[in-house]
Design an enzyme around this catalytic site. Sequence first.
Site, PDB file in Angstrom:
ATOM      1  N   GLU A  98       0.258  28.303  21.677  1.00 21.18           N
ATOM      2  CA  GLU A  98       1.390  27.408  21.953  1.00 21.18           C
ATOM      3  C   GLU A  98       0.875  25.987  22.164  1.00 21.18           C
ATOM      4  O   GLU A  98      -0.267  25.789  22.608  1.00 21.18           O
ATOM      5  CB  GLU A  98       2.134  27.946  23.200  1.00 21.18           C
ATOM      6  CG  GLU A  98       3.290  27.109  23.700  1.00 21.18           C
ATOM      7  CD  GLU A  98       4.462  26.958  22.726  1.00 21.18           C
ATOM      8  OE1 GLU A  98       4.214  26.520  21.587  1.00 21.18           O
ATOM      9  OE2 GLU A  98       5.603  27.232  23.106  1.00 21.18           O
ATOM     10  N   ASP A  99       1.719  25.009  21.867  1.00 18.93           N
ATOM     11  CA  ASP A  99       1.303  23.617  22.047  1.00 18.93           C
ATOM     12  C   ASP A  99       1.273  23.208  23.517  1.00 18.93           C
ATOM     13  O   ASP A  99       0.298  22.642  23.998  1.00 18.93           O
ATOM     14  CB  ASP A  99       2.216  22.669  21.231  1.00 18.93           C
ATOM     15  CG  ASP A  99       3.710  22.893  21.479  1.00 18.93           C
ATOM     16  OD1 ASP A  99       4.076  23.747  22.315  1.00 18.93           O
ATOM     17  OD2 ASP A  99       4.519  22.210  20.820  1.00 18.93           O
ATOM     18  N   ASP A 102       5.637  23.923  29.659  1.00 15.77           N
ATOM     19  CA  ASP A 102       6.361  22.954  30.476  1.00 15.77           C
ATOM     20  C   ASP A 102       7.062  23.730  31.597  1.00 15.77           C
ATOM     21  O   ASP A 102       6.442  24.053  32.608  1.00 15.77           O
ATOM     22  CB  ASP A 102       7.333  22.214  29.541  1.00 15.77           C
ATOM     23  CG  ASP A 102       8.043  21.063  30.192  1.00 15.77           C
ATOM     24  OD1 ASP A 102       7.510  20.490  31.151  1.00 15.77           O
ATOM     25  OD2 ASP A 102       9.154  20.705  29.733  1.00 15.77           O
ATOM     26  N   PHE A 151       6.221  12.745  28.716  1.00 17.10           N
ATOM     27  CA  PHE A 151       6.568  13.302  27.411  1.00 17.10           C
ATOM     28  C   PHE A 151       5.522  12.876  26.386  1.00 17.10           C
ATOM     29  O   PHE A 151       5.278  11.695  26.172  1.00 17.10           O
ATOM     30  CB  PHE A 151       7.958  12.831  26.970  1.00 17.10           C
ATOM     31  CG  PHE A 151       8.461  13.589  25.779  1.00 17.10           C
ATOM     32  CD1 PHE A 151       9.037  14.844  25.916  1.00 17.10           C
ATOM     33  CD2 PHE A 151       8.320  13.059  24.498  1.00 17.10           C
ATOM     34  CE1 PHE A 151       9.480  15.554  24.810  1.00 17.10           C
ATOM     35  CE2 PHE A 151       8.768  13.763  23.378  1.00 17.10           C
ATOM     36  CZ  PHE A 151       9.347  15.016  23.544  1.00 17.10           C
ATOM     37  N   ARG A 164       4.249  14.258  14.577  1.00 17.04           N
ATOM     38  CA  ARG A 164       3.426  15.479  14.581  1.00 17.04           C
ATOM     39  C   ARG A 164       2.048  15.238  13.960  1.00 17.04           C
ATOM     40  O   ARG A 164       1.076  15.910  14.293  1.00 17.04           O
ATOM     41  CB  ARG A 164       4.106  16.605  13.788  1.00 17.04           C
ATOM     42  CG  ARG A 164       5.357  17.165  14.438  1.00 17.04           C
ATOM     43  CD  ARG A 164       5.749  18.465  13.750  1.00 17.04           C
ATOM     44  NE  ARG A 164       7.125  18.844  14.012  1.00 17.04           N
ATOM     45  CZ  ARG A 164       7.540  19.509  15.086  1.00 17.04           C
ATOM     46  NH1 ARG A 164       6.686  19.853  16.021  1.00 17.04           N
ATOM     47  NH2 ARG A 164       8.807  19.830  15.235  1.00 17.04           N
TER      48      ARG A 164
HETATM   49  P1  5GP Z   1       9.120  25.239  28.164  1.00 13.16           P
HETATM   50  O1  5GP Z   1       9.958  26.390  27.722  1.00 13.16           O
HETATM   51  O2  5GP Z   1       7.793  25.623  28.752  1.00 13.16           O
HETATM   52  O3  5GP Z   1       9.893  24.313  29.079  1.00 13.16           O
HETATM   53  O4  5GP Z   1       8.897  24.325  26.912  1.00 13.16           O
HETATM   54  C1  5GP Z   1       8.012  24.590  25.926  1.00 13.16           C
HETATM   55  C2  5GP Z   1       8.338  23.775  24.713  1.00 13.16           C
HETATM   56  O5  5GP Z   1       8.974  22.533  25.052  1.00 13.16           O
HETATM   57  C3  5GP Z   1       7.097  23.391  23.966  1.00 13.16           C
HETATM   58  O6  5GP Z   1       6.732  24.354  23.039  1.00 13.16           O
HETATM   59  C4  5GP Z   1       7.494  22.084  23.322  1.00 13.16           C
HETATM   60  O7  5GP Z   1       8.138  22.355  22.091  1.00 13.16           O
HETATM   61  C5  5GP Z   1       8.509  21.477  24.256  1.00 13.16           C
HETATM   62  N1  5GP Z   1       7.917  20.446  25.115  1.00 13.16           N
HETATM   63  C6  5GP Z   1       7.670  20.514  26.440  1.00 13.16           C
HETATM   64  N2  5GP Z   1       7.104  19.372  26.884  1.00 13.16           N
HETATM   65  C7  5GP Z   1       6.985  18.580  25.810  1.00 13.16           C
HETATM   66  C8  5GP Z   1       6.437  17.258  25.615  1.00 13.16           C
HETATM   67  O8  5GP Z   1       5.943  16.564  26.521  1.00 13.16           O
HETATM   68  N3  5GP Z   1       6.472  16.789  24.346  1.00 13.16           N
HETATM   69  C9  5GP Z   1       7.004  17.484  23.295  1.00 13.16           C
HETATM   70  N4  5GP Z   1       6.981  16.899  22.109  1.00 13.16           N
HETATM   71  N5  5GP Z   1       7.514  18.724  23.442  1.00 13.16           N
HETATM   72  C10 5GP Z   1       7.493  19.259  24.690  1.00 13.16           C
END
Ligand code: 5GP
Length: 175
Positions: A98-99, A102, A151, A164
């Site tokens: 995963e990238d 959050d 962000f 990207r």
């Molecule tokens: P979570 O479900 O953990 O809140 O969010 C995960 C997803 O939210 C990540 O896979 C990503 O796509 C998006 N995301 C969360 N923080 C960021 C950020 O700082 N930048 C970007 N571009 N996407 C984020």
Amino acid sequence: MSGSSLRVLLSNEQIQARIAEIGLKIGADYPSGDLHMVCILKGACIFLSDLARATPRDICIDFMGISSYGKGKSSSGEVKLTKDLDHSVEGADVLIVEDIVDTGITLNYLIHVIQQRKPRSVRIAALLDKPTRRIRPVDVAYTGFQIPDEFVVGYGLDFAEKYRNLRDVCVLEGT
Ligand code: 5GP
């Protein structure tokens, strides 16, 4: 987009050095067996391609599509599976790639989905982690970098499908 600027948070050199370490660790942690790296589209595609090449063992690469963020900067809080795996993971070791973690909502959901497929094990590798934002608990076995609550874009991560292809991870300011 007018009025926005990019500030480098992690350079490509820093990212590559950390991925090299993680790849070796994965190779040591999985000396044998069927290892499936499951890339979460689209944000993890660049991380997956570098991590796969840094891992000195046979792997199977597969993809899962998830949408949780719309075109903005905040999550909808709703996770939707947009593309399922091509290969069965029954009896295999699965590494979700995963990238960024959050709130943890996405990975919490994904772990649950993959566990239903009866793998031998499931772990997570995430390039970035924003621990202060966590709502759901997530156990990340391999973390690239912990970052503050900002962000970020680049190295696979987007804002409205842009940025990207940046080599570095950058903070998107002023939007
Ligand atoms: P979570 O479900 O953990 O809140 O969010 C995960 C997803 O939210 C990540 O896979 C990503 O796509 C998006 N995301 C969360 N923080 C960021 C950020 O700082 N930048 C970007 N571009 N996407 C984020």
